[in-house]
Design a protein around this motif. Structure first.
Motif, PDB file in Angstrom:
ATOM      1  N   ASN A  32      42.429 -85.124  11.102  1.00 62.06           N
ATOM      2  CA  ASN A  32      41.844 -84.735  12.380  1.00 62.06           C
ATOM      3  C   ASN A  32      41.385 -83.286  12.359  1.00 62.06           C
ATOM      4  N   GLN A 115      47.230 -84.950  16.943  1.00 63.70           N
ATOM      5  CA  GLN A 115      45.791 -85.184  16.977  1.00 63.70           C
ATOM      6  C   GLN A 115      45.228 -84.948  18.369  1.00 63.70           C
ATOM      7  N   THR A 117      42.247 -85.205  21.487  1.00 57.87           N
ATOM      8  CA  THR A 117      41.543 -86.290  22.160  1.00 57.87           C
ATOM      9  C   THR A 117      40.221 -86.606  21.466  1.00 57.87           C
ATOM     10  N   ARG A 118      39.787 -87.860  21.579  1.00 59.12           N
ATOM     11  CA  ARG A 118      38.519 -88.265  20.981  1.00 59.12           C
ATOM     12  C   ARG A 118      37.365 -88.263  21.990  1.00 59.12           C
ATOM     13  N   TYR A 123      34.274 -83.137  21.366  1.00 53.69           N
ATOM     14  CA  TYR A 123      33.888 -83.033  19.962  1.00 53.69           C
ATOM     15  C   TYR A 123      32.501 -82.430  19.762  1.00 53.69           C
ATOM     16  N   PRO A 163      44.735 -90.300  21.821  1.00 55.37           N
ATOM     17  CA  PRO A 163      44.235 -91.385  20.966  1.00 55.37           C
ATOM     18  C   PRO A 163      45.276 -92.053  20.083  1.00 55.37           C
ATOM     19  N   PHE A 240      39.418 -96.713  18.531  1.00 59.90           N
ATOM     20  CA  PHE A 240      40.497 -96.272  19.398  1.00 59.90           C
ATOM     21  C   PHE A 240      40.674 -97.260  20.549  1.00 59.90           C
TER      22      PHE A 240
END
Length: 333
Positions: A32, A115, A117-118, A123, A163, A240
Motif C-alpha cells: 500500500n 492500509q 482508504t481506497r 488517491y 478497506p 474491495f
C-alpha cells in the motif's frame, strides 16, 4: 522527485530509534505504501525497512490458549497456517478474500492494519478536496462519486471506508494489537485501533507517533465450528468489499449462545454490529429474529446519493453470513 533516505533496521530497538527522525515511515511488504508514494499521496523523507526483524514473522500459541501472529507474517502464510485454519477459520477466510495471491504473498499483517482508504479522491492528487490528504479542504465524495463509501459512522469531513478484510474478522474475534515504542509496550483492542473520521479524518488509527505494531493476539478459539466471512464485491477477484460480514457464533443446537458480527465496507473502521448481536444472543435462530437483527444493525445508517443500495445489501449479507455460520443452508437472505 523528492529525496528519500533508506535504512534496514536490525532489531526492534533500532527501528524505534530510527523512527524518531521527522518524516520517517516503516516499510514492510509495501503493497500500500509504495502505491501511495508513487501517487504523491505519501511523501516520507526516510524509510525504515523492518522486513528482517527477528521474532515478528512467527505464529505461536499463547499461555491462555490464544494465538499470537507476528506483525511481519505474510497474509498468505497466516491464511494457510494450520492453527489459523483450524481454530480461526473466519480469519483464514478473510485473508483469502483480500487482494490477489501475489499481493497476499507480500503483504504483512501489520501493514494490513495500516492500509489507507481506497477512496478515489484520496488517491488522485488532482482532486484538491480531500480532508484526509489536506485537512480543511473539503470532501469531494459527499457530492461526488460515493457508491463504495460509508453508510455508518461517517462525518461531514469524510465518508471513506476502511478497506481491510482481515481487520473485520479480527474485530469479530476480539483481537488485540500489540505495539512497541521507546516508551515501552502497550496493547490496543482491535475495536479501538481504527478511528471514525469525526473532525480528524487524516488520522486513521490510535497509534501514537513512534509506535510500531509487533503482533496481533487472538483470544482462545470460541468460534471454530460456527463462523463465516462473506464478502460482496463487484467482481470475484481483487476487488474491495461493497459490504462484508464476519459472523462468529457459539451455538447450542438451534440456540445462539453468543453472536459476534462485524461489518466491512460500510464505515471508516470495521463496524461492530452490537445491536444485532444482542438481538441474536440467547435466542433460537429463526428467520424472523435474524431479519429483525439485520434491520436493527442498519438503524443508524445514513446513506449517500450513490450508495443507498448498501443498506439493504448489508441487511441481506448479515442474514446470509449468520445462516452460513450456523449451518442453516435453508435460511432466507
Amino acid at each position: 522527485m523528492d529525496a528519500i533516505s533508506y535504512e534496514r533496521a536490525g532489531d526492534v530497538s533500532s527501528a524505534l530509534r530510527a523512527a524518531q527522525q521527522p518524516g520517517t515511515m516503516f516499510i514492510g511488504g509495501g503493497t500500500n505504501l509504495l502505491d501511495l508514494m508513487k501517487g504523491g499521496v505519501e511523501r516520507p523523507v526516510h524509510l525504515v525497512d523492518i522486513t528482517h526483524l527477528r521474532g515478528l514473522d512467527t505464529i505461536g500459541t499463547l499461555p491462555d490458549g490464544g494465538l499470537r501472529i507476528g506483525a511481519l507474517v505474510r497474509n498468505s502464510d497466516a491464511a494457510n497456517h494450520a492453527l489459523v485454519r483450524e481454530q480461526y477459520p473466519l480469519l483464514s477466510q478473510a485473508f483469502l478474500s483480500g487482494a490477489s495471491p501475489q499481493l497476499r504473498n507480500m503483504a504483512t499483517v501489520g501493514g494490513n492494519l495500516m492500509q489507507r482508504t481506497r477512496c478515489g479522491y484520496f488517491y488522485d492528487t488532482a482532486f484538491t478536496q480531500c480532508n484526509k490528504r489536506q485537512p480543511g479542504s473539503g470532501c469531494a465524495s459527499i457530492e461526488g462519486q460515493n457508491r463504495t463509501h460509508a453508510i455508518l459512522g461517517a462525518s461531514s469531513q469524510c465518508v471513506a471506508v476502511n478497506p481491510s478484510d482481515m481487520s473485520v474478522a479480527l474485530v469479530a474475534l476480539d483481537a488485540v494489537v500489540r505495539v512497541s515504542s521507546l516508551r515501552g509496550e502497550r496493547t490496543i483492542p482491535i475495536a479501538e485501533f481504527h478511528r471514525l473520521p469525526a473532525d480528524r479524518p487524516e488520522v486513521d488509527t490510535t497509534l501514537q507517533p513512534g509506535e510500531l505494531i509487533t503482533a496481533v493476539d487472538l483470544p482462545p478459539p470460541l468460534f471454530s465450528d460456527h463462523s463465516h466471512y462473506l464478502k460482496v464485491r463487484d467482481r470475484a477477484s481483487y476487488a474491495f468489499a461493497l459490504v462484508s460480514v464476519a459472523a462468529a457464533l457459539q451455538m447450542d443446537g438451534h440456540m445462539v449462545r453468543t453472536a459476534h458480527i462485524a461489518l466491512g465496507g460500510v464505515a471508516h473502521k470495521p463496524w461492530r454490529a452490537s445491536v444485532a448481536e444482542q438481538m441474536l444472543s440467547g435466542k433460537p435462530l429463526t428467520d424472523t429474529t435474524l431479519r429483525a437483527a439485520a434491520a436493527a444493525a442498519m438503524g443508524e445508517a445514513q446513506p449517500l446519493s450513490g450508495n443507498r443500495f448498501k443498506v439493504q445489501l448489508a441487511q441481506r449479507s448479515i442474514v446470509r453470513a449468520v445462516n452460513q455460520a450456523a449451518g442453516r443452508t435453508g435460511g432466507v437472505a
